[in-house]
Write a protein that holds these residues in place. Sequence first.
Motif, short mmCIF file in Angstrom:
data_model
loop_
_atom_site.label_atom_id
_atom_site.label_comp_id
_atom_site.label_asym_id
_atom_site.label_seq_id
_atom_site.Cartn_x
_atom_site.Cartn_y
_atom_site.Cartn_z
N VAL A 13 56.25 50.78 71.97
CA VAL A 13 56.42 51.29 73.46
C VAL A 13 55.33 52.05 73.78
O VAL A 13 54.37 52.65 72.99
N GLU A 14 55.25 52.24 75.03
CA GLU A 14 54.17 53.37 75.66
C GLU A 14 54.33 54.74 75.08
O GLU A 14 53.06 55.19 74.93
N GLN A 73 58.84 49.49 79.20
CA GLN A 73 58.25 50.34 78.45
C GLN A 73 57.67 49.49 77.13
O GLN A 73 56.80 50.54 76.34
N VAL A 75 55.48 47.37 74.87
CA VAL A 75 53.96 47.21 74.79
C VAL A 75 53.98 45.70 73.90
O VAL A 75 53.34 44.88 74.36
#
Length: 85
Positions: A13-14, A73, A75
């Motif tokens: 995730v970010e 969120q 990636v």
Amino acid sequence: MEDLVNQIVVVDVEALFVYIGTLSAVNDKSVTLHDVDVHDLRDSKTTRERYVLDSRSHGVRTNRKRVFIQRQQVVSISALDDVIE
């Protein structure tokens, strides 16, 4: 992602978190995992890649029964078995 349902996956995730668990469901708003290791990368000196490789070698350290992750969120998602050194 539907072909990954019921497989152990790595969700990047970010934020400075990595999620490793069994993919239960995917919809337009969220990804659901169960038997999940939620790891905050700020809590250790280990890199994301090293942590994931260690989890593949030694098993998932489950600390949550179920987690919902907002799709916006996410990636990347990959099968833990697809992680290579």
